[in-house]
Design a protein around this motif. Structure first.
Motif, PDB file in Angstrom:
ATOM      1  N   TYR A 309      50.610  17.474 135.853  1.00 34.59           N
ATOM      2  CA  TYR A 309      51.937  17.503 135.243  1.00 34.59           C
ATOM      3  C   TYR A 309      53.028  17.472 136.321  1.00 34.59           C
ATOM      4  CZ  TYR A 309      49.986  18.533 130.637  1.00 34.59           C
ATOM      5  OH  TYR A 309      49.324  18.452 129.442  1.00 34.59           O
ATOM      6  N   GLY A 310      54.195  17.079 135.907  1.00 36.63           N
ATOM      7  CA  GLY A 310      55.359  17.058 136.796  1.00 36.63           C
ATOM      8  C   GLY A 310      55.517  15.798 137.611  1.00 36.63           C
ATOM      9  N   VAL A 311      54.626  14.826 137.413  1.00 39.40           N
ATOM     10  CA  VAL A 311      54.721  13.578 138.172  1.00 39.40           C
ATOM     11  C   VAL A 311      56.019  12.834 137.845  1.00 39.40           C
ATOM     12  CG1 VAL A 311      53.652  11.307 138.468  1.00 39.40           C
ATOM     13  CG2 VAL A 311      52.229  13.370 138.402  1.00 39.40           C
ATOM     14  N   GLU A 312      56.489  12.980 136.620  1.00 41.32           N
ATOM     15  CA  GLU A 312      57.651  12.196 136.172  1.00 41.32           C
ATOM     16  C   GLU A 312      58.984  12.749 136.659  1.00 41.32           C
ATOM     17  OE1 GLU A 312      57.748  15.626 133.438  1.00 41.32           O
ATOM     18  OE2 GLU A 312      56.171  14.408 134.373  1.00 41.32           O
ATOM     19  N   ILE A 313      58.987  13.983 137.180  1.00 36.40           N
ATOM     20  CA  ILE A 313      60.262  14.628 137.507  1.00 36.40           C
ATOM     21  C   ILE A 313      61.065  13.849 138.550  1.00 36.40           C
ATOM     22  CG2 ILE A 313      61.279  16.708 138.502  1.00 36.40           C
ATOM     23  CD1 ILE A 313      59.134  18.347 137.114  1.00 36.40           C
ATOM     24  N   PRO A 314      60.481  13.406 139.681  1.00 34.92           N
ATOM     25  CA  PRO A 314      61.297  12.654 140.653  1.00 34.92           C
ATOM     26  C   PRO A 314      61.882  11.365 140.073  1.00 34.92           C
ATOM     27  CG  PRO A 314      59.258  13.415 141.674  1.00 34.92           C
ATOM     28  CD  PRO A 314      59.112  13.662 140.209  1.00 34.92           C
ATOM     29  N   LEU A 315      61.063  10.614 139.331  1.00 35.65           N
ATOM     30  CA  LEU A 315      61.582   9.380 138.754  1.00 35.65           C
ATOM     31  C   LEU A 315      62.648   9.676 137.698  1.00 35.65           C
ATOM     32  CD1 LEU A 315      61.535   6.328 138.479  1.00 35.65           C
ATOM     33  CD2 LEU A 315      59.672   6.553 136.829  1.00 35.65           C
ATOM     34  N   ARG A 316      62.438  10.723 136.912  1.00 36.62           N
ATOM     35  CA  ARG A 316      63.442  11.089 135.912  1.00 36.62           C
ATOM     36  C   ARG A 316      64.758  11.474 136.576  1.00 36.62           C
ATOM     37  NH1 ARG A 316      62.769  15.886 131.324  1.00 36.62           N
ATOM     38  NH2 ARG A 316      64.982  16.051 130.780  1.00 36.62           N
ATOM     39  N   THR A 317      64.650  12.220 137.692  1.00 36.61           N
ATOM     40  CA  THR A 317      65.871  12.606 138.411  1.00 36.61           C
ATOM     41  C   THR A 317      66.598  11.375 138.946  1.00 36.61           C
ATOM     42  OG1 THR A 317      64.827  14.694 139.022  1.00 36.61           O
ATOM     43  CG2 THR A 317      66.759  14.020 140.283  1.00 36.61           C
ATOM     44  N   ARG A 318      65.857  10.446 139.536  1.00 34.23           N
ATOM     45  CA  ARG A 318      66.477   9.234 140.073  1.00 34.23           C
ATOM     46  C   ARG A 318      67.083   8.380 138.966  1.00 34.23           C
ATOM     47  NH1 ARG A 318      61.517   8.698 142.763  1.00 34.23           N
ATOM     48  NH2 ARG A 318      61.161   6.703 141.684  1.00 34.23           N
ATOM     49  N   LEU A 319      66.385   8.291 137.845  1.00 31.87           N
ATOM     50  CA  LEU A 319      66.901   7.489 136.732  1.00 31.87           C
ATOM     51  C   LEU A 319      68.170   8.097 136.161  1.00 31.87           C
ATOM     52  CD1 LEU A 319      66.554   5.127 134.767  1.00 31.87           C
ATOM     53  CD2 LEU A 319      65.112   6.594 133.347  1.00 31.87           C
ATOM     54  N   GLU A 320      68.175   9.411 135.985  1.00 33.75           N
ATOM     55  CA  GLU A 320      69.377  10.059 135.466  1.00 33.75           C
ATOM     56  C   GLU A 320      70.545   9.896 136.420  1.00 33.75           C
ATOM     57  OE1 GLU A 320      68.136  14.026 134.794  1.00 33.75           O
ATOM     58  OE2 GLU A 320      67.114  13.605 132.895  1.00 33.75           O
ATOM     59  N   LYS A 321      70.272  10.021 137.698  1.00 29.41           N
ATOM     60  CA  LYS A 321      71.339   9.838 138.688  1.00 29.41           C
ATOM     61  C   LYS A 321      71.853   8.401 138.663  1.00 29.41           C
ATOM     62  CE  LYS A 321      72.263  10.305 143.664  1.00 29.41           C
ATOM     63  NZ  LYS A 321      73.583  10.857 143.438  1.00 29.41           N
ATOM     64  N   PHE A 322      70.943   7.449 138.548  1.00 32.91           N
ATOM     65  CA  PHE A 322      71.356   6.040 138.515  1.00 32.91           C
ATOM     66  C   PHE A 322      72.215   5.747 137.284  1.00 32.91           C
ATOM     67  CE2 PHE A 322      70.691   1.651 137.138  1.00 32.91           C
ATOM     68  CZ  PHE A 322      71.025   0.942 138.292  1.00 32.91           C
ATOM     69  N   ILE A 323      71.783   6.263 136.135  1.00 35.38           N
ATOM     70  CA  ILE A 323      72.551   6.020 134.905  1.00 35.38           C
ATOM     71  C   ILE A 323      73.927   6.667 135.003  1.00 35.38           C
ATOM     72  CG2 ILE A 323      72.627   6.457 132.418  1.00 35.38           C
ATOM     73  CD1 ILE A 323      69.592   6.282 132.384  1.00 35.38           C
ATOM     74  N   SER A 324      73.987   7.862 135.588  1.00 37.53           N
ATOM     75  CA  SER A 324      75.279   8.546 135.692  1.00 37.53           C
ATOM     76  C   SER A 324      76.236   7.837 136.641  1.00 37.53           C
ATOM     77  CB  SER A 324      75.066   9.987 136.156  1.00 37.53           C
ATOM     78  OG  SER A 324      74.552  10.017 137.478  1.00 37.53           O
ATOM     79  N   GLU A 325      75.726   6.949 137.484  1.00 41.90           N
ATOM     80  CA  GLU A 325      76.585   6.190 138.391  1.00 41.90           C
ATOM     81  C   GLU A 325      77.027   4.859 137.801  1.00 41.90           C
ATOM     82  OE1 GLU A 325      74.167   5.814 141.804  1.00 41.90           O
ATOM     83  OE2 GLU A 325      74.532   7.847 142.547  1.00 41.90           O
ATOM     84  N   GLN A 326      76.518   4.518 136.612  1.00 44.63           N
ATOM     85  CA  GLN A 326      76.900   3.264 135.987  1.00 44.63           C
ATOM     86  C   GLN A 326      78.234   3.405 135.268  1.00 44.63           C
ATOM     87  OE1 GLN A 326      74.889   0.590 136.761  1.00 44.63           O
ATOM     88  NE2 GLN A 326      74.034   2.265 137.972  1.00 44.63           N
ATOM     89  N   THR A 327      78.868   2.293 135.059  1.00 42.86           N
ATOM     90  CA  THR A 327      80.156   2.264 134.367  1.00 42.86           C
ATOM     91  C   THR A 327      79.953   1.696 132.972  1.00 42.86           C
ATOM     92  OG1 THR A 327      81.342   1.949 136.432  1.00 42.86           O
ATOM     93  CG2 THR A 327      82.515   1.387 134.423  1.00 42.86           C
ATOM     94  N   LYS A 328      80.365   2.450 131.980  1.00 44.14           N
ATOM     95  CA  LYS A 328      80.260   2.009 130.578  1.00 44.14           C
ATOM     96  C   LYS A 328      81.597   1.428 130.152  1.00 44.14           C
ATOM     97  CE  LYS A 328      79.132   1.583 126.234  1.00 44.14           C
ATOM     98  NZ  LYS A 328      78.726   2.703 125.398  1.00 44.14           N
ATOM     99  N   VAL A 329      81.536   0.202 129.673  1.00 45.39           N
ATOM    100  CA  VAL A 329      82.749  -0.473 129.217  1.00 45.39           C
ATOM    101  C   VAL A 329      82.763  -0.435 127.705  1.00 45.39           C
ATOM    102  CG1 VAL A 329      84.058  -2.610 129.262  1.00 45.39           C
ATOM    103  CG2 VAL A 329      82.643  -1.982 131.205  1.00 45.39           C
ATOM    104  N   LYS A 330      83.787   0.194 127.162  1.00 43.48           N
ATOM    105  CA  LYS A 330      83.881   0.279 125.713  1.00 43.48           C
ATOM    106  C   LYS A 330      85.325   0.525 125.324  1.00 43.48           C
ATOM    107  CE  LYS A 330      81.988   2.611 121.633  1.00 43.48           C
ATOM    108  NZ  LYS A 330      81.113   3.689 121.146  1.00 43.48           N
ATOM    109  N   GLY A 331      85.762  -0.190 124.298  1.00 39.48           N
ATOM    110  CA  GLY A 331      87.103   0.028 123.784  1.00 39.48           C
ATOM    111  C   GLY A 331      88.193  -0.350 124.749  1.00 39.48           C
ATOM    112  N   GLY A 332      87.904  -1.324 125.645  1.00 38.20           N
ATOM    113  CA  GLY A 332      88.928  -1.732 126.576  1.00 38.20           C
ATOM    114  C   GLY A 332      89.053  -0.830 127.784  1.00 38.20           C
ATOM    115  N   VAL A 333      88.168   0.157 127.926  1.00 35.60           N
ATOM    116  CA  VAL A 333      88.232   1.072 129.068  1.00 35.60           C
ATOM    117  C   VAL A 333      86.842   1.183 129.677  1.00 35.60           C
ATOM    118  CG1 VAL A 333      90.123   2.430 128.138  1.00 35.60           C
ATOM    119  CG2 VAL A 333      87.788   3.081 127.622  1.00 35.60           C
ATOM    120  N   ALA A 334      86.803   1.636 130.917  1.00 32.80           N
ATOM    121  CA  ALA A 334      85.534   1.823 131.620  1.00 32.80           C
ATOM    122  C   ALA A 334      85.442   3.264 132.079  1.00 32.80           C
ATOM    123  CB  ALA A 334      85.439   0.878 132.814  1.00 32.80           C
TER     124      ALA A 334
END
Length: 1519
Positions: A309-334
């Motif tokens: 167990y716990g193998v997924e934790i590093p990848l999950r952390t990296r994925l969450e960090k990557f998603i949090s660095e993305q810019t969401k464009v919606k409603g004319g704003v980012a």
């Protein structure tokens, strides 16, 4: 900021002695983009929701295409996503659950590859996961179907633990079709099943799903069917079952370890499982775990091992960090996608997750009462950090971890204490959800408040912070959070600050936010500008019909201009489409620009990415005051933009702001009806028509209130020319939209009746009118009464004018109207005036034309029947002359163009009317008959054609009868029934032709005469329906004398088949009789009764609305005779001659009659619109009252109150248990304060020699203060600021090597700490030439010269000599700092810089290279020629700090010392400051430099904040 006209600036310079490289910043991270940027194209945000969700939740088969580039999913996943396999089998000392031998990776021998048993490469080597596990294309992906659980379907993929996060994110957003989230919720906690209180469980489930559903968030969990993952899954399941399909779709992503998934063999399919059947079997799973069936997507992380167990934790952390660095464009704003961590229960792994989240700046929400780690942190979170001791943590663990407490060693307790201290130290990132806490009744509110609290303290500061929070609330569509957290007394919002987010709320269709912004003072007249409208239309929803029509206009323009590039949307394009929708009776709403372009805006605004004609969206609202706005009515413009997209709630909010509200409602109704005709989706069409009807009801409601208040002013609103709506009138808009309910309103009909009677009173009887028509001298008696005629020459007050009757044509304007108190009811003066008032009334013109038309028909009939001679008589010539006058009148109607539409448009409008078509048909037939009649050889055909023309002229009488309230509705019913007859004839023709052909073929042999064939097939069959049965169809009544045997007699039909001997018919009589009976059965009984039923249905349908339809069509007749010349044909030619002279010779344009279209003076129009707007507000208030009085609404309100009462009772029950404790704590607090006051009094008395000989007694107890808990949202005051905080981070900077954990209480060297055993660690340096030699060998260490200059390196300490032990310097000092109280005297500005790859600001300065005089980072921001002058400034500055500086890189044997110098300028006009500003530069385009108002919330390095605190204390300034 300036205080009393002076601006104070500080420039500290930090001169470090260690780490001279550029990358020495201890907290460098990839640089973040601006958290909230306005973007130019809304369509870039994501694919449509419907499309994405369809892809996400349903199998797409083996030929599924990727939504981004059409790539095949089956080929894309194996090419880009890998799995891991063990390639070397080594027996492990452990066995499987069944007792079989397994490999070190955990898999059995047969579960390995074929050549994994003895590969020659690894033969004889020990098993190493980094070498013996290899990556290869994944073999498990597709759709997962949970067997036996209904239609639960999800997506899954098996990925390697080393997969880049961008690949997984691309898979989810592009191939799985997920819309990018507005929020990322990472739920962590206990992996085993645990028990929660039922109420807390319900609160957590409802709140978590609510925040995910309202904000469009992704929920990420471990994905298994146990523990907190199971709780989340059940929450999503309950929500889906209780909501509709559209609302019940929540993205729940489970990231689990592939090697721990039970029944994972069923998921393996190299070509993809579409779907893969998965069985959830909890009974036999053993140490493995099943996937949760309520998750929508699964990412199964594979590291090549089994059961770990716990193998997924590093990848999950990296994925969450990557998603949090993305810019969401919606409603004319980012916006940058925010992330929050929600914690329930949990063990050691959960504590590590919380610590890592806090370290990375992720806010965490701890659910108190869920158990174990969550409760430990929640119970100590409100304490000051120094009070969180090892003993306290040990006590908490013994209570909450009673089953596993024996496993906690002393070292583990120290580590847990250190981690918890660091977690609690970041209070701005920590939020504890307590059941029953004020302001946190729901988990969703706590989650969003946590994000706001983190935003306030970390990402932004000042006004930028409030803007950022508001933009997050808009992106999440949580207006409740905006009201409670943002629009408070803490910050005063300017209306102009809300303009950008107002545009975002409009584009993303969030009416509640639009309403909120309007309540906060946003004025639409300031918000809506020309550039704003262009931007809004440029970001319209592509799915709406108006957008497609706009694109067609742009395509047409590109074709006309022969350009290759699509032109940009401009308002004249919008005007072109709107004129098509509103009708050509309106003028263009937006002018077409000249050939020269409008001046572009050139106002630079930082951190904004959108350009609209050279300007950013924020710059649209930062223009000069003298800028001319091109829109005439901004509220109208915004209303149109909302209505053409069928946005109901948004349109209602904006319509409530409109001034010309009645015209606006009618125009919206017209636009929606026209768009509904072209809409392909039936549901959208129904919505548009329903919304159009609502706008019509709004117009009716406002007009009703106006009419009740003042009839005359209400009727004036009908004919007022509205400049805002294309110079049209409300009445014209209602007619164009066919708003029958509005036109049939009593007030509108009263106005039409008044127009119908002209200047005469409407109560004159019809017999009086006819008597005066026949004998006009009766006009000079009192038989006919006229309406008020005002005598000129008297002033009129405004109040008096409001009571005046209808403003008649030819009378005085309101400005010169006499006082109504002095008006009289008098007859028109003079004979000609009286005659003109009578004979110009439309009712008189109508009756005169009726009389004329009847005379024409009688004369025409007389000529056709009695006086039709070879040479026309004078009566016939009179008919020709009469017809010529009718032709002239029709020509006048065709060419009458007061609105200057053009001949083509007027012709199309003319021929749309059915009665005009009938007139043209009658005239053409008459001219054809006249032509034949004048030719002697065709005299008789001419008379026949003229007879047909007479029939058509008689049909024209039906139009005259429409004015009658009795006959008019019946004529409408007849017209509708004609349509039924037309469709009925198709059914009848089938039976008539089928029976006629069969009868003709059976009875008669080879009839070659076409006319007799038609008679036999159609004519006789049709007459049979009405009882005229042919005699020869039955052999009994056959008479051979009535037919021609050979068909030679043209006046007799051909005889049926007969016997040559006795001439008897030989056809089968039995068959013809049967056919005749069946024919009569279906036609007489079935079809005719069907026709009667159709007539009955049409009558009932039309009868309900006949009155409305008649009232609507009555306007056309009144308008026709209102504008018709007064003389009837043929005397109308005199009026035509007058018109010809006026328009042909005098060139006077055609004008509308003032009673139907009147342009008012500006003052009068403004007063009228203000009065209308006032009554509109009354109407809206009345509507709200009616809604509240509605029975359904009352029941809904009562249900809400009952639910609220139940919640309050539950909360009261929860609070009652803690009420006594709260009161005791409060009492202890008061006693403690009293004791402190008494102690102060006794000390004061003792200091003044008033003390007694006895010792001073002890007053109060310290237990109260020790037990007192400080609320988490407050800021517990630390006793002393601790040193070595950053130097005690659990990981060395830029390394995975852990430090030895040192809690706060163990920091002083004097404290005994036997467990302390730090690792020997030295970071690698980029420049090996300047790196100190580090080796366990004492010989290497003795080469370093400490406490002196070691070559170019200064190894002297500002604090004096330090100890060298075993060849290493040793830091052993304990420096105590003191709390510096803030002094609010003046504001400082400080020069700050944000370096590349860093997300925080820093003071200018850095490490000093050996032999250099200025740090490298200072040189980056200053031009080379200014370096010597800057050194002089540093010499003149004040030394703020010199010595040790807390830094993450510090260790016992290496530490950072620095010198901070403050260069102070008294004001902005300082010569040295101006010179400094002129030499500031950025050597890197990503380097940002600016002067910033000093505030403790500035996102600076912690040690830099301490330096600024000292500067503010020195200068007596605000901090």
């Amino acid at each position: 900021m300036a205080v009393r006209g002076r601006c104070t600036k500080v420039l500290p310079s930090e001169l470090n002695k260690v780490c001279p490289q550029r990358g020495d910043d201890p907290t460098m991270h990839p640089r973040k983009m601006s958290d909230f940027e306005v973007v130019p194209n809304l369509q870039q945000s994501s694919s449509s929701v419907s499309k994405s969700r369809r892809k996400a939740h349903f199998p797409t088969g083996s030929n599924e295409k990727a939504s981004s580039g059409g790539e095949n999913l089956i080929s894309w996943i194996p090419e880009n996503i890998r799995k891991k396999e063990c390639t070397y089998f080594v027996e492990s000392s452990q066995t499987s659950d069944s007792g079989r031998i397994v490999c070190e990776c955990g898999y059995l021998r047969e579960q390995h590859l074929e050549d994994a048993a003895k590969p020659p490469i690894f033969l004889g080597k020990e098993w190493d996961s980094s070498r013996h596990i290899q990556e290869m294309p994944t073999d498990a992906f597709g759709d997962i179907h949970f067997t036996g659980l209904g239609q639960k379907m999800g997506k899954y993929v098996r990925v390697s633990s080393d997969t880049p996060p961008r690949v997984i994110y691309h898979l989810m957003t592009q191939h799985w079709g997920l819309d990018a989230p507005n929020l990322l919720i990472s739920v962590t906690g206990g992996a085993k099943n645990f028990i929660m209180k039922p109420r807390l469980k319900n609160i957590f489930r409802q709140g978590l799903v609510k925040v995910a559903q309202t904000t469009g968030a992704w929920i990420i969990t471990g994905g298994s069917h146990t523990g907190v993952m199971k709780q989340v899954g059940e929450a999503v399941r309950d929500f889906i079952l209780s909501c509709s399909h559209k609302e019940g779709e929540i993205v729940t992503i489970g990231i689990a370890t592939w090697g721990t998934v039970y029944n994972r063999e069923s998921l393996i399919c190299p070509m993809g499982g579409f779907p893969a059947e998965y069985i959830l079997d909890e009974e036999n799973q053993g140490s493995l775990s099943c996937l949760d069936s309520n998750h929508s997507h699964f990412i199964l992380v594979d590291d090549g091992t089994h059961g770990r167990y716990g193998v997924e934790i590093p990848l999950r952390t990296r994925l969450e960090k990557f998603i949090s660095e993305q810019t969401k464009v919606k409603g004319g704003v980012a916006i940058k996608i925010p992330i929050v961590c929600v914690v329930l229960e949990g063990g050691p792994g959960t504590l590590d997750t919380i610590y890592n989240a806090i370290t990375n700046g992720t806010p965490c929400v701890i659910v108190e009462g869920s158990g174990r780690v969550a409760d430990v942190i929640a119970q100590v979170a409100s304490l000051p950090v120094p009070k969180i001791t090892i003993a306290l943590i040990q006590k908490k663990l013994s209570v909450l971890f009673h089953d596993t407490y024996e496993l906690f060693t002393e070292g583990k307790l120290v580590e847990w204490t250190k981690k918890i201290q660091d977690i609690v130290r970041s209070r701005q990132l920590l939020t504890v959800f307590r059941e029953g806490k004020y302001g946190q009744q729901d988990v969703d509110v706590a989650i969003l408040q946590a994000l706001f609290k983190a935003s306030r303290n970390q990402d932004h500061f000042g006004r930028e912070n409030w803007d950022h929070q508001l933009k997050l609330a808009v992106a999440w569509n949580r207006v409740d959070i905006a009201r409670s957290e943002i629009f408070t007394d803490d910050h005063e919002w300017k209306p102009t600050d809300l303009h950008p987010v107002m545009a975002a709320a409009l584009i993303s269709n969030k009416p509640e936010f639009v309403k909120l912004f309007l309540e906060q003072g946003v004025r639409l007249k300031e918000f809506v500008t020309w550039d704003t409208l262009v931007y809004l239309y440029d970001n319209m929803a592509p799915s709406c019909v108006f957008h497609s029509k706009l694109q067609k206009v742009l395509l047409d323009e590109r074709e006309h201009t022969a350009g290759s590039k699509m032109p940009r949307i401009q308002l004249h394009h919008v005007s072109q489409v709107l004129r098509e929708l509103l009708g050509c009776s309106t003028q263009p709403l937006y002018p077409k620009p000249k050939h020269i372009d409008r001046p572009r805006l050139s106002i630079p605004v930082p951190h904004i990415k959108l350009n609209v004609q050279g300007s950013s969206l924020r710059s649209l609202y930062k223009r000069s005051a003298g800028r001319v706005t091109f829109t005439m009515d901004p509220v109208r413009d915004l209303l149109i933009w909302a209505v053409v997209q069928n946005r109901k709630e948004l349109g209602e909010i904006i319509w409530a702001q409109s001034q010309d509200c009645m015209a606006a409602a009618l125009a919206c109704s017209k636009i929606l009806k026209e768009l509904a005709k072209e809409e392909e989706d039936t549901d959208t069409t129904d919505d548009m028509l329903a919304l159009a009807e609502q706008y019509e009801h709004k117009a009716i409601g406002v007009f009703t209130d106006c009419y009740r208040k003042d009839e005359e002013r209400a009727q004036k609103l009908l004919t007022r020319v509205s400049e805002a709506w294309g110079k049209t009138t409300c009445l014209q808009l209602a007619l164009e939209a066919k708003n029958m309910n509005f036109v049939s309103h009593g007030g509108v009909q009263a106005f039409l009746t008044k127009v119908w009677w002209g200047k005469m009173c409407v109560d004159n009887g019809l017999w009086r009118v006819i008597a005066c028509m026949l004998f006009f001298p009766l006009l000079y008696t009192s038989l006919i009464t006229f309406r008020y005629f005002l005598q000129p020459g008297h002033p009129c007050t405004k109040a008096g004018w409001q009571k005046l009757p209808w403003h008649l044509p030819g009378q005085l304007s309101p400005a010169s109207t006499p006082d109504p108190r002095r008006e009289k009811r008098v007859q028109p003066m003079g004979c000609l005036t009286r005659l003109r008032a009578f004979f110009t009334a439309p009712v008189i013109i109508f009756h005169m034309n009726i009389l004329s038309y009847f005379t024409f028909l009688l004369l025409f009939a007389y000529v056709l029947m009695v006086d039709f001679q070879p040479l026309p008589s004078w009566r016939e010539y009179l008919i020709y002359f009469w017809l010529f006058s009718l032709v002239c009148e029709e020509t006048r109607q065709l060419l009458y163009d007061p609105d200057e539409f053009g001949v083509v448009k007027m012709a199309s409008l003319y021929f749309k009317d059915f009665w005009n078509k009938l007139d043209i048909c009658a005239i053409l037939v008459f001219i054809t008959g006249l032509t034949c009649r004048l030719i002697p050889s065709t005299l008789y055909p001419g008379r026949i054609i003229l007879s047909l023309a007479f029939i058509i002229f008689c049909l024209r009488l039906m139009h005259i009868f429409t004015v009658s309230k009795t006959l008019g509705p019946k004529i409408i019913i007849v017209k509708r029934m004609m349509k039924d007859v037309f469709f009925f004839l198709f059914l009848l023709a089938v039976w008539v032709v089928s029976f006629g052909v069969a009868k003709q073929a059976i009875l008669i042999h080879n009839e070659e005469r076409v006319e007799w064939l038609f008679r036999g097939v159609v004519y006789h069959s049709y007459l049979t329906i009405f009882g005229q049965i042919p005699s020869y169809i039955d052999g009994v009544n056959f008479n051979i004398d009535q037919c021609s045997p050979n068909g030679t007699d043209p006046y007799k039909p051909k005889c049926p088949e007969t016997n040559e001997d006795n001439k008897k018919p030989v056809f089968p009589e039995w068959l013809t009789v049967i056919l005749l009976c069946l024919y009569l059965l279906f036609t007489n009984i079935l079809l005719l009764n069907l026709l009667i039923a159709m007539f009955n249905y049409t009558f009932q349908q039309v009868q309900e609305h006949t009155d409305q339809i008649w009232k609507f069509q009555r306007h056309d007749l009144i308008e026709e005779y209102h504008g018709r010349p007064p003389a009837p044909p043929p005397f109308i030619l005199l009026n035509h001659l007058q018109i010809l002279v006026r328009r042909g010779l005098l060139r006077r344009p055609a004008t509308h009659h003032k009673q139907l279209k009147e342009k008012l003076e500006k003052n009068e129009e403004a007063a009228l619109l203000s009065w209308e707007m006032y009554l509109k507000e009354n109407y809206l208030q009345h509507q709200q009252c009616q809604e509240k009085q509605n029975t359904e609404q009352k029941i809904r309100d009562i249900a809400q109150r009952v639910d609220l009462l139940a919640e309050l009772l539950d909360l009261d029950r929860v609070k009652s248990t803690g009420m006594v404790e709260q009161r005791l704590v409060s009492l202890e607090d008061q006693v403690h304060q009293s004791a402190q006051a008494l102690r102060w009094i006794m000390k004061a008395l003792q200091g003044n020699d008033f003390s007694s000989g006895e010792d001073m007694p002890a007053v109060g107890s310290s237990k109260a203060s020790e037990m007192k808990e400080v609320d988490l949202e407050g800021k517990p005051e630390e006793s002393q600021p601790l040193y070595h905080v950053l130097a005690r981070n659990l990981l060395y900077p830029g390394s995975h090597t852990p430090r030895f954990p040192v809690p706060d209480e163990k920091v002083p060297w004097e404290v005994d700490f036997p467990l302390y055993n730090p690792p020997a660690y030295s970071a690698d340096h980029k420049d090996m030439a300047v790196q100190d030699p580090f080796s366990p060998s004492l010989e290497c260490l003795l080469k370093i010269n400490y406490n002196t200059m070691d070559g170019l390196i200064n190894r002297q300490s500002f604090h004096g000599l330090y100890t060298v032990q075993d060849g290493l310097p040793l830091w052993r000092r304990n420096l105590d700092g003191s709390i510096i109280r803030k002094s609010l005297k003046k504001m400082l500005e400080v020069l700050v810089a944000q370096y590349p790859l860093s997300d925080v600001w820093a003071l200018p300065g850095g490490s000093l290279e050996p032999g250099e005089t200025l740090p490298l980072k200072l040189k980056w921001i200053l031009r080379r020629e200014f370096w010597p002058q800057f050194q002089n400034l540093l010499k003149q500055g004040t030394e703020i700090h010199k010595g040790y500086l807390d830094d993450p890189r510090n260790t016992d044997n290496a530490w950072v010392e620095t010198v901070a110098i403050s260069v102070h300028f008294n004001n902005q006009n300082d010569v040295e400051m101006k010179r400094l500003n002129s030499f500031l530069q950025g050597c890197d385009p990503e380097l940002c430099i600016r002067w910033q108002v000093l505030d403790k919330r500035i996102p600076l390095h912690a040690n830099h904040k301490e330096l600024l605190h000292k500067v503010s204390t020195l200068l007596g300034a605000y901090y």
